[in-house]
Design a protein around this motif. Structure first.
Motif, PDB file in Angstrom:
ATOM      1  N   ILE A  46       0.854  -1.191   0.000  1.00 25.94           N
ATOM      2  CA  ILE A  46       0.000   0.000   0.000  1.00 25.94           C
ATOM      3  C   ILE A  46       0.888   1.239   0.000  1.00 25.94           C
ATOM      4  O   ILE A  46       1.760   1.380   0.858  1.00 25.94           O
ATOM      5  N   PRO A  47       0.715   2.145  -0.969  1.00 25.45           N
ATOM      6  CA  PRO A  47       1.527   3.374  -0.966  1.00 25.45           C
ATOM      7  C   PRO A  47       1.417   4.101   0.363  1.00 25.45           C
ATOM      8  O   PRO A  47       0.317   4.267   0.912  1.00 25.45           O
ATOM      9  N   PHE A  48       2.561   4.534   0.883  1.00 20.85           N
ATOM     10  CA  PHE A  48       2.591   5.143   2.213  1.00 20.85           C
ATOM     11  C   PHE A  48       1.654   6.349   2.307  1.00 20.85           C
ATOM     12  O   PHE A  48       0.940   6.533   3.302  1.00 20.85           O
ATOM     13  N   GLU A  49       1.616   7.153   1.246  1.00 26.88           N
ATOM     14  CA  GLU A  49       0.816   8.373   1.296  1.00 26.88           C
ATOM     15  C   GLU A  49      -0.680   8.100   1.297  1.00 26.88           C
ATOM     16  O   GLU A  49      -1.473   8.981   1.630  1.00 26.88           O
ATOM     17  N   SER A  50      -1.083   6.855   0.929  1.00 25.98           N
ATOM     18  CA  SER A  50      -2.518   6.552   0.903  1.00 25.98           C
ATOM     19  C   SER A  50      -2.956   5.675   2.071  1.00 25.98           C
ATOM     20  O   SER A  50      -4.093   5.205   2.103  1.00 25.98           O
ATOM     21  N   LEU A  51      -2.072   5.441   3.042  1.00 21.74           N
ATOM     22  CA  LEU A  51      -2.442   4.635   4.215  1.00 21.74           C
ATOM     23  C   LEU A  51      -3.527   5.331   5.033  1.00 21.74           C
ATOM     24  O   LEU A  51      -3.466   6.541   5.288  1.00 21.74           O
ATOM     25  N   ASP A  52      -4.508   4.555   5.446  1.00 20.37           N
ATOM     26  CA  ASP A  52      -5.569   5.083   6.309  1.00 20.37           C
ATOM     27  C   ASP A  52      -5.033   5.157   7.737  1.00 20.37           C
ATOM     28  O   ASP A  52      -4.551   4.153   8.278  1.00 20.37           O
ATOM     29  N   PRO A  53      -5.101   6.339   8.389  1.00 21.23           N
ATOM     30  CA  PRO A  53      -4.602   6.447   9.776  1.00 21.23           C
ATOM     31  C   PRO A  53      -5.273   5.465  10.725  1.00 21.23           C
ATOM     32  O   PRO A  53      -4.686   5.102  11.751  1.00 21.23           O
ATOM     33  N   ALA A  54      -6.479   5.015  10.391  1.00 20.92           N
ATOM     34  CA  ALA A  54      -7.175   4.073  11.274  1.00 20.92           C
ATOM     35  C   ALA A  54      -6.432   2.745  11.375  1.00 20.92           C
ATOM     36  O   ALA A  54      -6.627   1.991  12.334  1.00 20.92           O
ATOM     37  N   LEU A  55      -5.569   2.440  10.394  1.00 28.63           N
ATOM     38  CA  LEU A  55      -4.815   1.189  10.450  1.00 28.63           C
ATOM     39  C   LEU A  55      -3.845   1.178  11.624  1.00 28.63           C
ATOM     40  O   LEU A  55      -3.549   0.122  12.181  1.00 28.63           O
ATOM     41  N   ASP A  56      -3.344   2.357  12.003  1.00 30.25           N
ATOM     42  CA  ASP A  56      -2.440   2.430  13.151  1.00 30.25           C
ATOM     43  C   ASP A  56      -3.137   1.930  14.399  1.00 30.25           C
ATOM     44  O   ASP A  56      -2.609   1.094  15.143  1.00 30.25           O
ATOM     45  N   VAL A  57      -4.341   2.430  14.637  1.00 27.94           N
ATOM     46  CA  VAL A  57      -5.121   2.022  15.810  1.00 27.94           C
ATOM     47  C   VAL A  57      -5.447   0.535  15.725  1.00 27.94           C
ATOM     48  O   VAL A  57      -5.338  -0.201  16.723  1.00 27.94           O
ATOM     49  N   ALA A  58      -5.848   0.078  14.530  1.00 29.73           N
ATOM     50  CA  ALA A  58      -6.245  -1.318  14.371  1.00 29.73           C
ATOM     51  C   ALA A  58      -5.078  -2.266  14.657  1.00 29.73           C
ATOM     52  O   ALA A  58      -5.236  -3.276  15.350  1.00 29.73           O
ATOM     53  N   PHE A  59      -3.903  -1.944  14.139  1.00 28.55           N
ATOM     54  CA  PHE A  59      -2.752  -2.811  14.375  1.00 28.55           C
ATOM     55  C   PHE A  59      -2.295  -2.741  15.829  1.00 28.55           C
ATOM     56  O   PHE A  59      -1.879  -3.748  16.407  1.00 28.55           O
ATOM     57  N   ARG A  60      -2.364  -1.566  16.436  1.00 25.48           N
ATOM     58  CA  ARG A  60      -1.971  -1.441  17.841  1.00 25.48           C
ATOM     59  C   ARG A  60      -2.852  -2.298  18.749  1.00 25.48           C
ATOM     60  O   ARG A  60      -2.377  -2.844  19.746  1.00 25.48           O
ATOM     61  N   SER A  61      -4.120  -2.393  18.400  1.00 31.01           N
ATOM     62  CA  SER A  61      -5.047  -3.137  19.251  1.00 31.01           C
ATOM     63  C   SER A  61      -5.041  -4.637  18.968  1.00 31.01           C
ATOM     64  O   SER A  61      -5.617  -5.405  19.729  1.00 31.01           O
TER      65      SER A  61
END
Length: 574
Positions: free
Chosen positions: A225-240
């Motif tokens: 996934i291109p870095f500039e198009s990453l959804d910020p919600a993925l950070d929360v999802a992976f952290r949890s």
């Protein structure tokens, strides 16, 4: 009577008596000979199989291959011999591996691991159409098994057919549980581009909510996934869902940081990058450099790459990516001139041809492209030509890609894509005057995809021109094309040609009457059959078309057949 017989026996020549006795003994032994021979062959097959397994263990692959073949010749049903043959043939890059794989899959005593090994081999070296056909028709019950389905999907993705990947599993991904299967499907969506690729973030988020225990297994998707198009919600999802990220391998820890970086401000990103460089710069420099390149942090990536052994393949590949992203063509060309020994030379040469083309040096690019194709013949890989063709396509080196596909088609065993992927090369092959190569392509796919109406039509057209088949075969193939093709100029031209060859110029004319475009812009073959169709009834119009015809643009067999028809029809015109 007995004395008479005895006298006759005594008076019989000794040699004849011996032959009679041997014949009698043979007749008595005949009922037992066949079972005895079969038993011996069975025993001998097992003996040879034991020797083959020993040779395989000792990595004497040529001996193992020969002994396994002898075992199968003595007893085709001997268990596991085909598996030994498959393993040794793969090590030797022997085309017999495909036949051995089919034998393993068909043998009732093959173990599950042997069948899976055979299936993976087929998926690597057999044409894609054959692989999908075997899965759907012979092992339909395995279609839901990711271990059997994944090789097919990865082949379709390799063949750059992402739409077929999604069509194979269905566009609805909510039911997918296997992380590897999901990864292939999401990579297919990314390959399709917007708007389909825009769904990937949400698909990944939904999967993390449904299958949180597999979060660490889908982390590699963040590389795609291109870095500039990453959804910020993925950070929360992976952290949890990931749990303790420090328990992950270095590459996955860096991927985990990618999701976190997507929600950070620039100053925070700089701080985190510096921290990760200190942490992994010495222990995992290659993974760190690849991660920095993915983020576009080229300056830091360059410094990390400098710390890698200069002659390593990893350093070479990373430096190539860095120079490409920096658009430093001259430096990239210099790098490609001295690849490490374990680099794929054909792909490196293709990259050199690509750089030379960008530098406006076409003659050098053409020469290097030919060297790239020659280099595939020195590689011990069944897919060397296919890999080069796909790579050349990605570099937009059309002629090299076409040459590599033709070379692959002429190989005994090659992992060819479906015909729909290569039919686009028919026109450029024809325009280049490479009729033999075009016919070889159609002939190969006619064998691989029997019943494919598109392949059959184009094959019969060339076969008719070359005298391999007749006009009736061409007419039948033209009438059997899909509905969307029936009114195309190619089909109408073929029907008109079949009529002309059978002496029916009126019917031939009817197939060209519906054309409403500019005749100068029409394909040369279509113009030719139009002109020939007009000769018997309207000779002046026919001659006008034929006199302006660019005969040199036709295929050699087209030119030969059409000019022969012109001479015949000229005699009958009023």
């Amino acid at each position: 009577m007995s004395l008479h017989l005895r006298d006759r026996w005594v008076n019989t020549h000794p040699l004849l008596r011996i032959l009679l006795v041997l014949g009698l003994l043979s007749a008595l032994a005949l009922p037992f000979a066949r079972p005895a021979t079969a038993a011996f062959k069975h025993w001998n097959a097992h003996r040879q199989l034991d020797k083959a397994e020993t040779a395989l263990t000792e990595q004497r692959y040529s001996d193992a291959r020969l002994l396994a073949i002898l075992a199968l010749q003595n007893d085709p049903e001997v268990p596991h011999a085909a598996s030994v043959l498959l393993t040794s043939a793969r090590k030797l890059n022997d085309p017999i591996a495909m036949q051995a794989a089919f034998s393993v899959l068909a043998h009732p005593d093959s173990t599950e691991s042997e069948k899976l090994q055979a299936w993976n081999t087929l998926s690597e070296i057999a044409p894609t159409t054959l692989v999908t056909s075997v899965l759907l028709n012979d092992f339909g019950d395995r279609k839901a098994d990711p271990a059997w389905l994944l090789p097919v999907l990865e082949r379709l993705l390799r063949d750059r057919m992402p739409g077929e990947v999604l069509g194979f599993v269905g566009n609805e991904l909510d039911s997918i549980k296997d992380p590897a299967l999901l990864a292939v499907c999401l990579r297919a969506k990314l390959a399709l581009g917007p708007p389909t690729s825009d769904e990937v973030n949400q698909d990944l988020l939904h999967y993390l909510r449904r299958q949180p225990s597999h979060a660490h297994e889908v982390l590699p998707l963040l590389d795609d996934i291109p870095f500039e198009s990453l959804d910020p919600a993925l950070d929360v999802a992976f952290r949890s869902t990931v749990g303790n990220p420090t328990a992950l391998v270095a590459a996955d820890q860096l991927r985990f940081a990618t999701a976190n970086m997507s929600v950070a401000f620039q100053t925070e990103q700089d701080t985190r990058v510096a921290s990760l460089i200190r942490r992994f710069g010495n222990s995992e420099p290659d993974a760190l450099a690849r991660w920095l390149l993915h983020l576009g942090r080229l300056e830091e990536a360059g410094r990390v790459i400098d710390s890698l052994p200069a002659d390593s393949l990893e350093a070479f590949e990373l430096r190539r990516l860095e120079l490409e992203q920096q658009n430093r063509a001259e430096d990239l060309l210099q790098l490609l001139e001295n690849p490490p020994d374990d680099a794929d030379l054909s792909l490196v040469l293709a990259d050199r041809a690509w750089v030379l083309k960008r530098l406006q040096r076409p003659d050098e690019a053409e020469k290097v492209a030919k060297e790239a194709l020659d280099a595939t013949g020195r590689q011990p890989r069944a897919d060397a030509e296919v890999r080069l063709a796909l790579h050349a396509e990605s570099r937009q080196l059309g002629i090299l890609a076409m040459d590599a596909w033709v070379a692959a088609i002429r190989q005994e065993v090659a992992p060819l894509p479906p015909s729909s992927r290569l039919m686009t090369y028919l026109d450029p092959l024809s325009r280049a005057g490479r009729e033999d190569d075009a016919f070889a392509l159609l002939e190969r796919y006619r064998g691989l995809e029997p019943g494919n109406p598109v392949v059959e039509f184009f094959y019969q057209y060339l076969a008719c021109l070359r005298g391999v088949s007749g006009p009736e075969d061409l007419r039948k193939a033209a009438e059997g094309v899909p509905a969307g093709m029936k009114d195309t100029l190619a089909v109408q031209c073929s029907l008109a040609l079949a009529d002309l060859l059978q002496g029916d110029s009126d019917s031939a004319l009817s197939h060209t009457d519906s054309y409403q475009g500019d005749w100068i812009q029409a394909p040369a073959a279509f113009r030719a059959v139009r002109g020939l169709s007009l000769l018997p009834s309207h000779p002046q119009q026919g001659d006008k078309i034929l006199m302006s015809l660019p005969w040199e643009s036709l295929l050699s067999s087209e030119r030969k057949v059409l000019q022969s028809l012109q001479k015949q029809l000229a005699k009958t015109s009023p």
